[in-house]
Design an enzyme around this catalytic site. Structure first.
Site, PDB file in Angstrom:
ATOM      1  CG  ASP A  14       3.879   6.735  11.493  1.00  0.00           C
ATOM      2  OD1 ASP A  14       2.977   5.974  11.100  1.00  0.00           O
ATOM      3  OD2 ASP A  14       4.563   7.426  10.735  1.00  0.00           O
ATOM      4  CE  LYS A  15       4.472   0.289   7.950  1.00  0.00           C
ATOM      5  NZ  LYS A  15       5.563   0.622   6.981  1.00  0.00           N
ATOM      6  CD  GLU A  21       4.155   3.006  -9.451  1.00  0.00           C
ATOM      7  OE1 GLU A  21       3.539   3.906 -10.005  1.00  0.00           O
ATOM      8  OE2 GLU A  21       4.341   1.888  -9.957  1.00  0.00           O
ATOM      9  CG  PHE A  54      -3.279   1.561  -7.017  1.00  0.00           C
ATOM     10  CD1 PHE A  54      -3.231   0.254  -6.597  1.00  0.00           C
ATOM     11  CD2 PHE A  54      -3.338   2.564  -6.052  1.00  0.00           C
ATOM     12  CE1 PHE A  54      -3.240  -0.060  -5.257  1.00  0.00           C
ATOM     13  CE2 PHE A  54      -3.346   2.262  -4.707  1.00  0.00           C
ATOM     14  CZ  PHE A  54      -3.295   0.943  -4.310  1.00  0.00           C
ATOM     15  CE  LYS A  72       3.291  -1.001 -10.769  1.00  0.00           C
ATOM     16  NZ  LYS A  72       4.552  -0.256 -10.732  1.00  0.00           N
ATOM     17  N   GLY A 104      -0.914   3.768   9.141  1.00  0.00           N
ATOM     18  CA  GLY A 104      -1.913   3.812   8.082  1.00  0.00           C
ATOM     19  C   GLY A 104      -1.630   2.800   6.988  1.00  0.00           C
ATOM     20  CG  ASN A 142       0.207  10.551   8.848  1.00  0.00           C
ATOM     21  OD1 ASN A 142       1.282  11.052   9.174  1.00  0.00           O
ATOM     22  ND2 ASN A 142       0.133   9.370   8.273  1.00  0.00           N
ATOM     23  CG  ASP A 143       2.502  10.225  12.637  1.00  0.00           C
ATOM     24  OD1 ASP A 143       1.669   9.307  12.564  1.00  0.00           O
ATOM     25  OD2 ASP A 143       3.558  10.241  11.985  1.00  0.00           O
TER      26      ASP A 143
END
Length: 1145
Positions: free
Chosen positions: A362-363, A456, A497, A520, A635, A779-780
């Site tokens: 994963d990152k 943010e 967003f 932005k 992701g 999520n991994d």
């Protein structure tokens, strides 16, 4: 272990009634109790014995025990089988019992938790029935989320009487794994209310900043959405485990062949010679040559049983447990900042750590810290943020509300802000107003921000330090301290967003009555909506964006627009109509947002750094030198993934080409993959080379292996999740695999958890290589479970990945020590153990086999029965365990990553290595039988008193055997410790002490039938020819091994031999050269990567506030971190490896 959960028939709808236990029990829904334990106090003994006898070796020895009860067959006493069998069963039983006690403890801990179910929220302590939760264990996100109960149930509050009388009836969807979706209805007082995901608290979420809440259990136990998402738990077995099962089955076949040969020999001998011995060995009635051969077959099954390794599995478990403790105790893998040691959560996979070929990582939170810092910015065409003149951080003491942790190095930016530059002040005003951050001020001046993404928070904190402090908000206003002055803006609208818009805007009215839209978003999106007058500024800002992208930063463009009040009034009316529309609400709002976000004026851009974890580039470099391929599955968006790839040195400008696969149709994806493959290998075949084979027990498992295809140059591939979905389809997966495996680096971005697991399964299926997956978020989990080895990082995204992993630690950099040190050592030790274990057992058994040809195939044992009993349990057990727990071929493994390669190729233990071991045992057994036999044949004592007998020969043969296998163990030991010395010499001393005791007159007088070798030891071991025979057999056994190893090192040195030679020649390492990382110029564009799927604009305008409570934990150890924590470069040595000969036994 695997736990089978029996589910009721498939539900179409869940129906339940509050406070009506009888009604709910009628549906037999799963309760909330979790049970992972296997035994209780009554079932432990019978169930554990039943499980142990399902092992082939244990069942075989139970069968032997039954055979030994038949007098016509048994030529050994019962204790030769009972003692080792009971010992093995007891040790395994103790281990299983300890493991199950821990499972009972964990079950009690989990079941005693207050909330472990999916709840329908009824009421809470917060205004408007809100609750604040953290969902790190569900989706990997650490930001707070908000849930809200129905108004009608919120009236229950915390009144126990009202809650007890609540009789609402819920009808909802059946159990499923959709975390983002829930549909149902609540019927109360004949009124029906709609239920959605905002009304449900899922198991795994953590309540924050909320004193209390009450809920109705909807799903419990295995029915909860978290458990439904956990994926299929499979029993992970190492490749050595699978190979051992095949070898043990082969050994059974080999045993049957030996027994058959000896049985046929007995039949022939009885037919030709048996009558000559009938006078003093009378035959029983009805026993002829064929029947004698039949009985002899089973007698030899008993005698030759040592070829089947009953203690093998127990010894393997002890070795794995010991090597697991080394991982737990390794202080170089301890992270003091979070007080987190490394942990081997599974003790059965250690040696596979030394065979990894593919790593799937994963990152965010794994390679990076998931902590964002404001690094650079471009304002009105001027770039700020470079360090100038070696100055330190900017002094923000003039700002009483500044965050003391914030650090910025460009002093000129503070100067222009304080000078009152209007463009710069407008820039930071935008950052202070255009966001959905929630503030909390516990003390005057101590501000804490709760942001829905780290990006943010970093931007609002930057504005805070430069004099534009976001102080508070209400649903209708935002209060900011601008350069010391308190200013309140009226908040008219939040244009939220989402992943399609890739931007957010706010419309505010200043105290002077001026209306302004601040926006932005991703630079590519903002630039499309700029006023034509910004063209020159846009070109300059684009250059700055390219520069920031080259530095691996996450970029964002800022713009604003003044709005006419009359237009705003008309737009607000249309906005209200769209926001209350029942049909196509989203489309109508998007159209209104698109209309007003045009003609923007560019202010500049920001660059935020998602800092890499310490030592990540060096770790990836080391692992690459070990020929381990690393794929990143994230992701996050494509630009961000590429930036991190460059920062980690996985992607480099000097690479031949980086292929981008981002097509939107299946045919386009196929075309892009084929084009990339043909560029890498123009003369390669169109169809892959697939080798089909069978493996496993009885060769029932069909496997397909896709051969590696060499390429000239260095290539990389980046593929997004949409294209990956097409590429993973059955008709295209082979094209994806071929193209990806030709590349040195593969980065998959915008992938789902399921796609992560599918990529891992694809490589496992067609490459037959050992895979490792590493991640830190929920999520991994599917990827971690799919890989051969799963590693969890205990970071910012909860503990779900750690709980599903086989090994865990706190930092990615510890992975290189886990693999290159612990993995290699575990693999090497296990291989040495297995080769030596089979060698000593086969040598022991073959001597029996040769003796059969000299005793009329009568199933007479060549050794004393007590020696047979104690050989594996006492005389040879501890020395080989010491070898398997303490041996180290080369200690400087981190300096020589190439030493890892033999494990990937499985060179140290394979079917071929097993055959060499058997041949080596065959040679040693010939020497150990025929040299003593020739030396003792027709001889007498040197005083002429006694003729040599069977007992003297048995003593000499077994002593020569024990000395020979002990010397072989010494030759296999590279790293001697006091424990090795003690166990080796101690075992030989114990042997001589035992034989002198058991062969004494006293033991014979007490137990005449059990100790018949009276006086043999003292009568034989005082003869010089006995000791000379021991010396000769030892030399003849060892000589070929020493000669082969000498020639191999001289003519075909392995990588280990070369490194050992270098270490001896280079005792003192030369000073490491200083390496300066060159600045990388890049023309790649980078769009800002929002860390969340959809914003909280509705939340901001509804008066809901987020708060945060800091936590701390004392350190366990005082030790400082490893050099990698200071991001120091590691230096390794390259060893040119030539061809290697077959491994000697």
């Amino acid at each position: 272990y695997i736990i089978d959960v029996v589910f009721p028939p498939t539900e179409e709808e869940r129906h339940l009634r509050a406070n009506d236990r009888e009604f709910n029990l009628s549906y037999e829904y799963a309760d909330n109790a979790i049970k992972t334990s296997k035994y209780n106090i009554f079932t432990f003994l019978p169930l554990n014995l039943f499980e142990q006898f399902q092992r082939l070796a244990n069942a075989y020895f139970l069968f032997l025990l039954c055979l030994q009860l038949i007098p016509e067959i048994s030529s050994l006493s019962w204790f030769t089988t009972v003692v080792p069998l009971v010992l093995v069963l007891s040790m395994t039983m103790a281990k299983d019992g300890s493991d199950d006690i821990n499972r009972h403890r964990c079950d009690r801990q989990v079941n005693n938790r207050k909330v472990e179910a999916d709840l329908l929220l009824l009421s809470s302590s917060e205004p408007l029935n809100l609750v604040y939760i953290e969902t790190a264990e569900l989706d990997g996100e650490t930001n707070l989320k908000v849930k809200q109960a129905l108004t009608v149930t919120g009236e229950l509050e915390d009144c126990i009487e009202k809650l007890a009388n609540f009789n609402g009836e819920v009808r909802c969807e059946p159990p499923n794994n959709r975390l983002d979706k829930f549909t149902g209805t609540l019927t109360l007082k004949e009124e029906m209310y709609s239920l959605d995901n905002e009304k449900v608290l899922l198991r795994g979420c953590t309540l924050r900043n909320t004193q209390w809440c009450f809920g109705l259990v909807v799903f419990g136990g295995p029915d909860t959405k978290l458990m439904q998402n956990c994926g299929k738990t499979t029993l992970k077995r190492t490749s050595i485990d699978r190979l051992m099962n095949v070898l043990v089955l082969s050994i059974f076949g080999f045993l049957a062949v030996m027994c058959l040969i000896l049985a046929v020999g007995n039949g022939i001998w009885e037919y030709q010679e048996g009558s000559k011995f009938a006078a003093f060995l009378p035959k029983q009635e009805g026993v002829n040559a064929p029947f004698s051969a039949f009985l002899t077959f089973w007698s030899y099954v008993i005698i030759l049983n040592t070829v089947v390794p009953i203690s093998l599995y127990v010894s393997v478990e002890i070795i794995r447990l010991g090597n697991s403790f080394y991982i737990d105790w390794d202080r170089k893998m301890y992270y003091p900042k979070s007080d987190t040691p490394a942990e081997a959560r599974t003790t059965t996979l250690n040696e596979e750590l030394g065979q990894i070929k593919y790593i799937f990582s994963d990152k965010t939170g794994t390679l990076t810290q998931n902590i964002m810092t404001f690094n650079k910015c471009s304002i009105n065409g001027k770039s700020y943020g470079e360090v100038r003149g070696g100055k330190g951080c900017v002094d923000f003491s003039w700002n009483n509300l500044a965050d003391p942790k914030f650090c910025f190095h460009d002093h000129s930016l503070v100067e222009v802000v304080r000078e009152g530059n209007p463009e710069v002040q407008a820039f930071f005003r935008l950052l202070a107003l255009c966001h959905t951050v929630m503030p909390e001020e516990k003390k005057e001046g101590e501000l804490y921000y709760q942001a829905q993404s780290p990006d943010e928070g970093a931007l609002v904190t930057a504005a805070r330090n430069f004099g534009f402090v976001f102080r508070s908000r209400t649903p209708e206003s935002i209060t900011v301290v601008e350069m010391g002055e308190l200013v309140t803006y009226e908040l008219l609208a939040v244009l939220d967003f989402n992943n399609v818009r890739k931007r957010m805007s706010v419309i505010v009215r200043s105290p002077e009555g001026k209306l302004t839209l601040y926006c932005k978003g991703a630079d590519t999106i903002i630039f499309e909506r700029l006023n034509p007058s910004c063209s020159k500024l846009k070109e300059v800002t684009t250059e700055h964006l390219n520069e920031y992208a080259g530095d691996g930063l996450r970029t964002l463009a800022l713009a604003y627009k003044d709005i006419d009040p009359k237009y705003m009034e008309e737009w607000k009316l249309r906005h209200h109509e769209a926001s209350t529309a029942m049909d196509e609400r989203e489309e109508k709002l998007d159209a209104l947002y698109e209309e007003i976000e045009k003609g923007l004026l560019l202010l500049g851009s920001t660059a935020v750094e998602d800092k890499l974890q310490d030592g990540v580039p060096q770790t990836i470099e080391q692992l690459s030198k070990a020929d381990i391929k690393i794929w990143v599955l994230t992701g996050d968006k494509q630009e961000t993934a590429e930036n991190i790839g460059y920062s980690c040195n996985m992607l480099r400008e000097e690479m031949t080409e980086v292929f981008i696969v981002s097509a939107n149709t299946a045919e386009e994806v196929r075309k892009e993959l084929q084009t990339a493959r043909r560029k890498m290998r123009p003369d390669g075949p169109e169809e892959p080379t697939v080798t089909k084979s069978r493996s496993g027990l009885f060769c029932l498992l069909k496997t397909e292996t896709v051969a590696d295809e060499p390429v000239d140059g260095e290539y990389a591939m980046v593929i997004n999740g949409h294209s990956l979905a097409f590429a993973l389809e059955k008709d295209m997966e082979m094209e994806l695999l071929r193209t990806a495996c030709m590349c040195q680096t593969v980065i998959c971005c915008r992938v789902t958890p399921l796609q992560k697991a599918q990529v891992v399964e694809l490589v496992k299926k067609y490459k037959q290589a050992i895979t490792l997956a590493i991640g830190d978020g929920a999520n991994d989990v599917s990827m971690i479970k799919a890989a051969h080895i799963g590693v969890g990082i205990s970071g910012q995204e909860g503990m779900q990945a750690v709980l599903s992993s086989d090994f865990s630690f706190a930092q990615f950099r510890y992975l290189q020590r886990l693999l290159l040190v612990h993995g290699r050592w575990s693999y090497l030790r296990m291989c040495k153990f297995l080769r030596y274990f089979f060698y000593k057992n086969f040598t022991f058994t073959f001597v029996h086999f040769w003796y059969g040809f000299f005793c009329g195939f009568s199933a007479q044992t060549v050794y004393d029965e007590w020696f047979i009993t104690l050989y594996n349990l006492v005389y040879t057990a501890l020395p080989v365990l010491a070898l398997s727990l303490f041996d180290q071929v080369i200690r400087s493994l981190m300096l020589y990553p190439k030493l890892y390669a033999p494990g990937q190729l499985n060179q140290y233990f394979s079917k071929r290595a097993f055959v060499y071991t058997v041949l080596h045992s065959g040679y040693s057994s010939l020497v150990l039988f025929f040299i003593p036999w020739a030396a003792m044949y027709d001889t007498v004592r040197d005083d002429g008193k006694d003729i040599v007998d069977y007992q003297s020969f048995a003593l000499l043969a077994q002593t020569c055997l024990l000395i020979a296998v002990s010397i072989q163990l010494g030759l296999d030991t590279h790293y001697w410790t006091s424990v090795n010395q003690f166990f080796l010499w101690g075992s030989l001393c114990v042997y001589f002490a035992v034989i002198f005791t058991m062969y004494s007159n006293g033991m014979f007088l007490i137990f005449t039938s059990s100790f018949p070798f009276i006086g043999t030891a003292r009568n034989s071991l005082n003869q010089p020819n006995v000791w000379l025979t021991m010396l000769l057999t030892s030399i003849l056994c060892v000589l070929p091994v020493v000669a082969y190893r000498f020639l191999r090192i001289l003519l075909w040195p392995t990588v280990n031999d070369k490194v050992r030679y270098k270490v001896r020649q280079d005792k003192v390492l030369p000073p490491a050269p200083r390496r300066v990382q060159a600045r990388r110029a890049s023309t790649r564009r980078s769009g800002y990567a929002f860390s969340h799927a959809q914003g909280y604009g509705d939340l901001v305008t509804s008066g809901r506030f987020l708060r945060w409570t800091p936590k701390s934990r004392p350190a366990l150890f005082s030790q400082t971190d490893s050099p990698l924590a200071q991001t120091q470069h590691q230096f390794y040595r390259t060893i040119n490896e030539g061809g290697e000969p077959p491994l000697s036994p």
